[in-house]
Write a protein that holds these residues in place. Structure first.
Motif, PDB file in Angstrom:
ATOM      1  N   SER A 252       0.672  -1.136   0.040  1.00 15.95           N
ATOM      2  CA  SER A 252       0.326   0.042  -0.044  1.00 15.95           C
ATOM      3  C   SER A 252       0.549   1.215   0.314  1.00 15.95           C
ATOM      4  CB  SER A 252      -1.105   0.147   0.809  1.00 15.95           C
ATOM      5  OG  SER A 252      -1.158   1.337   1.463  1.00 15.95           O
TER       6      SER A 252
ATOM      7  N   TRP B  35      -0.064   4.226   0.493  1.00 16.63           N
ATOM      8  CA  TRP B  35      -0.652   5.100   1.857  1.00 16.63           C
ATOM      9  C   TRP B  35      -0.249   4.375   2.854  1.00 16.63           C
ATOM     10  CZ3 TRP B  35      -2.138   9.307  -0.044  1.00 16.63           C
ATOM     11  CH2 TRP B  35      -3.092   9.535  -1.219  1.00 16.63           C
ATOM     12  N   CYS B  36      -0.033   3.211   3.497  1.00 14.56           N
ATOM     13  CA  CYS B  36       1.121   2.747   4.963  1.00 14.56           C
ATOM     14  C   CYS B  36       2.252   3.224   4.277  1.00 14.56           C
ATOM     15  CB  CYS B  36       0.735   1.637   4.483  1.00 14.56           C
ATOM     16  SG  CYS B  36      -1.085   0.587   5.094  1.00 14.56           S
TER      17      CYS B  36
ATOM     18  N   ARG C  10      -5.824  10.203  -7.629  1.00 11.11           N
ATOM     19  CA  ARG C  10      -4.860   9.453  -6.498  1.00 11.11           C
ATOM     20  C   ARG C  10      -3.152   9.388  -6.618  1.00 11.11           C
ATOM     21  NH1 ARG C  10      -1.920   4.453  -7.479  1.00 11.11           N
ATOM     22  NH2 ARG C  10      -1.819   3.337  -5.626  1.00 11.11           N
TER      23      ARG C  10
ATOM     24  N   GLU D 128      -2.328  12.612  -5.780  1.00  8.37           N
ATOM     25  CA  GLU D 128      -2.426  12.886  -3.661  1.00  8.37           C
ATOM     26  C   GLU D 128      -1.023  12.338  -3.821  1.00  8.37           C
ATOM     27  OE1 GLU D 128      -4.973  14.068  -1.527  1.00  8.37           O
ATOM     28  OE2 GLU D 128      -4.689  15.484  -2.946  1.00  8.37           O
TER      29      GLU D 128
ATOM     30  N   TRP E  32       1.195  14.727  -0.967  1.00  8.25           N
ATOM     31  CA  TRP E  32       1.801  13.574  -0.227  1.00  8.25           C
ATOM     32  C   TRP E  32       3.114  13.755   0.363  1.00  8.25           C
ATOM     33  CZ3 TRP E  32      -0.349  14.170   4.281  1.00  8.25           C
ATOM     34  CH2 TRP E  32      -1.760  15.257   5.154  1.00  8.25           C
TER      35      TRP E  32
ATOM     36  N   GLY F 263     -10.104  -0.817   3.494  1.00  4.87           N
ATOM     37  CA  GLY F 263      -8.763  -0.033   2.988  1.00  4.87           C
ATOM     38  C   GLY F 263      -7.407   0.013   4.397  1.00  4.87           C
TER      39      GLY F 263
ATOM     40  N   TRP G  63      -9.010   5.314   9.032  1.00  2.33           N
ATOM     41  CA  TRP G  63      -8.625   5.315   8.085  1.00  2.33           C
ATOM     42  C   TRP G  63      -8.060   6.629   7.429  1.00  2.33           C
ATOM     43  CZ3 TRP G  63     -11.573   6.065   2.727  1.00  2.33           C
ATOM     44  CH2 TRP G  63     -11.271   5.575   2.156  1.00  2.33           C
ATOM     45  N   GLY G  64      -6.190   5.753   7.052  1.00  2.00           N
ATOM     46  CA  GLY G  64      -5.485   6.799   5.854  1.00  2.00           C
ATOM     47  C   GLY G  64      -4.808   7.467   7.219  1.00  2.00           C
ATOM     48  N   GLN G  65      -3.315   7.705   6.641  1.00  2.00           N
ATOM     49  CA  GLN G  65      -1.846   7.869   6.747  1.00  2.00           C
ATOM     50  C   GLN G  65      -1.955   9.708   7.212  1.00  2.00           C
ATOM     51  OE1 GLN G  65      -0.330  10.779   5.619  1.00  2.00           O
ATOM     52  NE2 GLN G  65      -1.516  10.390   3.954  1.00  2.00           N
ATOM     53  N   ASP G  66      -3.400  10.083   6.650  1.00  2.00           N
ATOM     54  CA  ASP G  66      -3.875  11.600   6.984  1.00  2.00           C
ATOM     55  C   ASP G  66      -5.011  11.115   8.258  1.00  2.00           C
ATOM     56  OD1 ASP G  66      -5.766  10.823   5.451  1.00  2.00           O
ATOM     57  OD2 ASP G  66      -6.377  12.668   4.308  1.00  2.00           O
ATOM     58  N   ARG G  67      -4.712  10.766   8.639  1.00  2.00           N
ATOM     59  CA  ARG G  67      -6.198  10.695  10.118  1.00  2.00           C
ATOM     60  C   ARG G  67      -4.654  10.748  11.450  1.00  2.00           C
ATOM     61  NH1 ARG G  67      -8.334  12.742   6.584  1.00  2.00           N
ATOM     62  NH2 ARG G  67     -10.684  11.682   5.437  1.00  2.00           N
TER      63      ARG G  67
END
Length: 198
Positions: free
Chosen positions: A12, A14-15, A63, A66, A70, A169, A183-187
């Protein structure tokens, strides 16, 4: 003491972009982490998601924007189109499961696999690469061969637990004590605020 179930995919992006921020957040609040690698493609199928290969071009373009934004914002090296993606997540996931049982820096190992995909153009489904990343993360490279049956069983169970916990996800963080989901690295900032309130 709070406990976080971290549902992740070893391929992933995002991970990868989450880096070691989860571990830093947990450390500041005395929280513990259980790493739960899952087959993301099956998780998408089970929870109404769409695999990247099947997404509308506009979603894939967003995607890409983003991910680039990031990675630049976080200052981490990133290949938008890595040489080895997607690949079979199971072998690296089994290694993470075995390493967690053995004890050590599992977060560093997870990031080692993710960095190999997104920054180093390496194939994390290759046994030699898995062994190298295990060793570089302070684990016995032989963990790549140990507990394969248990690894497969746990990997399947992680998917079921992800679905039951409401994950769809990755990265997906669930605080056991409260049932709060992130959910998500932005959280991660929201996760930290929640841990501070417990």
């Amino acid at each position: 003491m709070a406990h976080i179930d971290y549902y992740l995919g070893t391929i992933s992006p995002w991970c990868y972009l989450a880096g070691n921020r989860l571990e830093e957040v947990a450390g500041r609040h005395g929280a513990t982490i259980t790493y739960k690698p899952v087959d993301l493609m099956q998780l998408f199928d089970r929870t109404g998601g769409t695999k990247p290969a099947d997404r509308h071009p506009s979603r894939m373009e967003m995607r890409a924007q983003e991910l680039t934004r990031w990675s630049d914002y976080l200052g981490v090296p990133f290949n938008l189109k890595p040489a080895h993606w997607p690949v079979n997540m199971a072998p690296s996931s089994y290694a993470v499961i075995a390493a967690q049982d053995a004890g050590g820096d599992v977060g560093g190992l997870v990031q080692g696999f993710l960095r190999a995909v997104w920054a180093e153009q390496r194939d994390i489904s290759d046994d030699a690469v898995i062994r190298e990343i295990l060793a570089a993360s302070g684990f016995d490279p032989a963990l790549a061969d140990k507990g394969l049956f248990i690894g497969a069983e746990t990997y399947g169970r992680n998917l079921e637990q992800a679905v039951e916990a409401g994950a769809f996800g990755a990265p997906f963080y669930v605080v056991r004590e409260s049932g709060q989901r992130f959910w998500g690295q932005d959280r991660l900032d929201f996760l930290e605020r929640h841990l501070a309130s417990l």
